[in-house]
Design a protein around this motif. Structure first.
Motif, PDB file in Angstrom:
ATOM      1  N   GLY A  50     -35.747 -19.422   8.912  1.00  0.00           N
ATOM      2  CA  GLY A  50     -35.868 -18.390   8.188  1.00  0.00           C
ATOM      3  C   GLY A  50     -35.407 -17.963   6.864  1.00  0.00           C
ATOM      4  O   GLY A  50     -35.505 -17.079   6.450  1.00  0.00           O
ATOM      5  N   LEU A  51     -34.663 -19.272   6.357  1.00  0.00           N
ATOM      6  CA  LEU A  51     -34.247 -18.770   4.859  1.00  0.00           C
ATOM      7  C   LEU A  51     -35.243 -18.974   3.629  1.00  0.00           C
ATOM      8  O   LEU A  51     -35.989 -19.961   3.891  1.00  0.00           O
ATOM      9  N   ASP A  52     -35.255 -18.368   2.748  1.00  0.00           N
ATOM     10  CA  ASP A  52     -36.163 -18.729   1.796  1.00  0.00           C
ATOM     11  C   ASP A  52     -36.010 -20.111   0.811  1.00  0.00           C
ATOM     12  O   ASP A  52     -36.993 -20.629   0.532  1.00  0.00           O
ATOM     13  N   LYS A  53     -34.537 -20.366   0.739  1.00  0.00           N
ATOM     14  CA  LYS A  53     -34.401 -21.442  -0.307  1.00  0.00           C
ATOM     15  C   LYS A  53     -33.273 -22.351   0.467  1.00  0.00           C
ATOM     16  O   LYS A  53     -32.319 -21.659   1.142  1.00  0.00           O
ATOM     17  N   VAL A  54     -33.059 -23.613   0.179  1.00  0.00           N
ATOM     18  CA  VAL A  54     -31.805 -24.385   0.363  1.00  0.00           C
ATOM     19  C   VAL A  54     -30.883 -23.571  -0.341  1.00  0.00           C
ATOM     20  O   VAL A  54     -30.682 -23.245  -1.440  1.00  0.00           O
ATOM     21  N   LYS A  55     -29.490 -23.982   0.292  1.00  0.00           N
ATOM     22  CA  LYS A  55     -28.188 -23.324  -0.336  1.00  0.00           C
ATOM     23  C   LYS A  55     -27.325 -24.297  -0.990  1.00  0.00           C
ATOM     24  O   LYS A  55     -26.409 -23.854  -1.516  1.00  0.00           O
ATOM     25  N   ASN A  56     -27.637 -25.468  -0.508  1.00  0.00           N
ATOM     26  CA  ASN A  56     -26.546 -26.529  -1.151  1.00  0.00           C
ATOM     27  C   ASN A  56     -26.882 -27.001  -2.567  1.00  0.00           C
ATOM     28  O   ASN A  56     -27.825 -26.549  -3.123  1.00  0.00           O
TER      29      ASN A  56
END
Ligand code: MIC
Ligand code: SF4
Length: 647
Positions: A50-56
């Motif tokens: 459910g996340l909008d964008k990758v975070k790495n």
């Protein structure tokens, strides 16, 4: 006490746990990579978070495995992958741009960074001084979500290289020597770190070849220092800015040492059906060859292919041999097409293949019945080529090219057809990133495209207090993920778990899947019983997801390989280690097995009691898992666990 490079990178990325070898350690992941065959499921799982964008820092999605496109399935996957990449902030490497590990090494690798990839050969970038680790798709999805990656802090073995390779002996022969020594068993939770004067004689692509096949030993990763040679490679790739020097302290301590004098090495080969069955090429001299294939993520660099061109120049492929060559990336392809190498290959009668995994994963170019195939790739498991009786030998590009001309096994050292080969290190690569699609800043209008081949990630159910079932299959040692979950012709079903599940253990026991689903539908649990090194080879989480879908609740094995063990836990399947060979011998296929009070047993202990109801005795096995894994096993897998924590 000085530090190895491995310890330095691990300390810089420390997020929790302990750096002491054997203990659980959480590290920050800078970069991720996926390929299409494991990627569709990884992004479906990422979407489920459910996340909008990758975070790495950087996530790259490659399409290199399923590029054959017979039927709509592969193309459906490609469209999904391209659209989900744009939506979620992932760089998309289009089909045709090359094999993930080769392209990543060329365009994105950076010394001192961590890389997690949903492919077991991710350690290829260790040739750049990067701590690069292979994992299942879900672990990569979680790394993209910024969740630290948990490993068992590794032992670090020093592999000290002295001397210099003779012409016609190559990096492939070094890693085959390493495989001869360490074999494919018993090297889990280890990093191979290369040191010594010999390192300075090897280019980055040669170092990458060596790191690539460390995966066959089962190690967590392999690593070279980042030195002036690394800087030169990055400069030639127009990325010198990514350079950082990285070396072990002079008083660094290691957990073991293996020395290789490069000047004494000679051409080697891994014989059927294991990368660990090593012989000298000279011992097979004169044996007839039917097929020669050059390429794959192990040996498809510009340097490799230029040498192949030099050997083929002015010669022709023997009448009994079919020669295929697949350049590792579009960059390599373009360079060999401009410098005349490609012309030499075509004139010699080579069949030029797409820059993709292709033959390596059994997607095409299967050998004839009993056919002898010399290949430069990294795996020769039985049946992986697409021909069960195919005899695949793994060799260097030099051995492959010269044998293609003679039509028989020929050690490049013992021939007078080709007098010399020159090691050419490009000082200026044709870098062209036009086949990379960078994600838009605003992706609100991007629609994720899902054709009928795109399914849903499967979920398991939480652990029950009694698990009663049958040993639905009993297999031997070194069962690879290719045995469990065939690729090749079945690869296109990776995004469709119910369909792909019908092929579990297809080549080992074709009724397995039907037996399993029948038992599952009658409320009977399925168990797998295996010998040593169960699940070696690839990172494909389908080798856990599909058995999970079929109702497999536990694997009892004498040992289980690292990535597969993690994939089993992620799928909520108990990875249980049998305590003795005698315990393995005593269980027969179809025996009724029962775990009583399973929830409390899993909660509290490392030893699990099991009853063999059929034979009327009790035995214990080991549940060697981290606390996080214990929790996910109770909850029925990692997706359930993570979704609960996000609620
Ligand atoms: C392999 O070489 O076995 C593969 C195909 O690249 C696998 C990944 C997969 O099964 O998709 C791997 O090495 O992890
Ligand atoms: Fe592709 Fe073969 Fe490398 Fe796996 S080993 S990534 S199938 S080229």
């Amino acid at each position: 006490m000085g530090s190895s490079i491995t310890r330095k990178i691990l300390s810089e990325h420390f997020m929790g746990g302990s750096l002491k070898a054997g203990e659980s350690l959480d590290i920050r992941i800078d970069q991720t990579l996926t390929q299409d065959a494991t990627g569709t499921m990884a992004y479906l799982q990422f979407e489920a978070l459910g996340l909008d964008k990758v975070k790495n820092e950087l996530a790259v999605s490659y399409v290199d495995h399923n590029t054959i496109q017979v039927g709509f399935e592969n193309a459906d996957d490609h469209r999904y992958l391209q659209s989900v990449a744009a939506k979620k902030g992932v760089v998309f490497s289009r089909p045709g741009n090359g094999i993930c590990h080769q392209v990543h090494l060329e365009r994105f690798s950076a010394p001192g960074k961590t890389l997690l990839g949903s492919d077991s050969h991710t350690p290829t970038c260790g040739g750049m001084g990067m701590l690069a680790i292979g994992a299942g798709g879900l672990d990569v999805a979680l790394a993209m979500a910024g969740v630290p990656f948990t490993i068992i802090a590794p032992k670090v073995i020093e592999i000290r290289l002295t001397g210099k390779l003779r012409p016609f002996v190559s990096a492939k022969d070094i890693i085959l020597k390493v495989l001869e020594h360490f074999t494919t068993k018993g090297n889990v939770n280890t990093v191979f770190e290369y040191t010594g004067e010999g390192v300075k004689t090897l280019s980055v692509p040669e170092r990458a070849t060596i790191c690539n096949m460390g995966a066959e030993c089962g190690v967590t990763s392999s690593l070279f220092p980042a030195d002036e040679i690394t800087r030169e490679f990055l400069k030639a790739q127009h990325r010198e800015v990514a350079f950082r020097e990285l070396s072990a302290d002079s008083d660094a301590t290691y957990d073991g040492l293996f020395e290789i004098d490069l000047s004494t090495l000679e051409p080697l080969t891994a014989c059927p059906h294991s990368p660990g069955n090593i012989m000298k090429v000279s011992e097979l001299e004169g044996k007839k060859v039917d097929q020669v294939l050059i390429g794959s993520c192990t040996n498809s660099s510009y340097q490799d292919l230029v040498k192949v061109g030099q050997i083929l120049d002015g010669h022709h492929v023997a009448p009994g041999v079919s020669l295929g060559i697949a350049p590792g990336s579009r960059e390599v392809f373009e360079m060999i097409s401009c410098d005349g190498t490609l012309t030499k290959m075509i004139k010699a009668g080579a069949r030029i293949l797409e820059s993709a995994c292709g033959f390596c994963i059994g997607n095409h170019f299967s050998p004839s019945t009993d056919g002898v195939s010399l290949r430069t790739n990294n795996r020769n498991f039985e049946g992986r080529s697409g021909t069960k009786s195919g005899q695949v030998y793994l060799v260097s590009p030099e051995t492959a090219a010269i044998s293609a001309i003679t039509g028989v096994f020929t050690s490049p050292l013992n021939q007078d057809i080709v007098k010399s080969v020159e090691n050419i290190n490009a000082s200026d690569f044709y870098t062209d990133d036009s086949m990379l699609i960078f994600p838009p800043d605003d992706s609100s209008n991007v629609e994720i495209v899902r054709g009928p081949n795109i399914g849903q990630p499967p979920y398991n159910t939480p652990l029950t207090s009694v698990i009663a079932g049958q040993a639905t299959i009993k297999v031997g040692d070194k069962i690879t993920t290719d045995h469990i979950m065939p690729a090749g012709a079945r690869l296109k079903y990776r995004s469709n778990i119910p369909l792909y599940s019908t092929f579990v253990f297809e080549g080992v026991d074709k009724d397995f899947s039907t037996r399993c689903s029948n038992r599952r539908d009658n409320g009977i649990a399925n168990f797998i019983v295996a010998g040593y090194s169960y699940g070696q080879g690839s990172s494909r989480e389908h080798a856990a997801l599909c058995p999970m879908y079929l109702g497999v609740k536990a694997v009892f094995a004498l040992s289980i390989e690292r990535i597969h063990q993690a994939n089993l836990c992620n799928a909520g399947i108990l990875p249980l280690t049998l305590l003795s060979e005698e315990d393995y011998e005593k269980i027969s296929q179809d025996d009724e097995l029962k775990l009583d009070d399973a929830i409390n047993q899993v909660k509290s202990g490392s030893l699990i009691k099991v009853t063999n109801v059929t034979k009327g005795y009790e035995f214990e096995c080991k549940l060697d898992v981290t606390e996080t894994q214990r929790d996910m096993l109770l909850k029925g897998g990692r997706l359930n666990q993570i979704k609960e924590s996000l609620r």
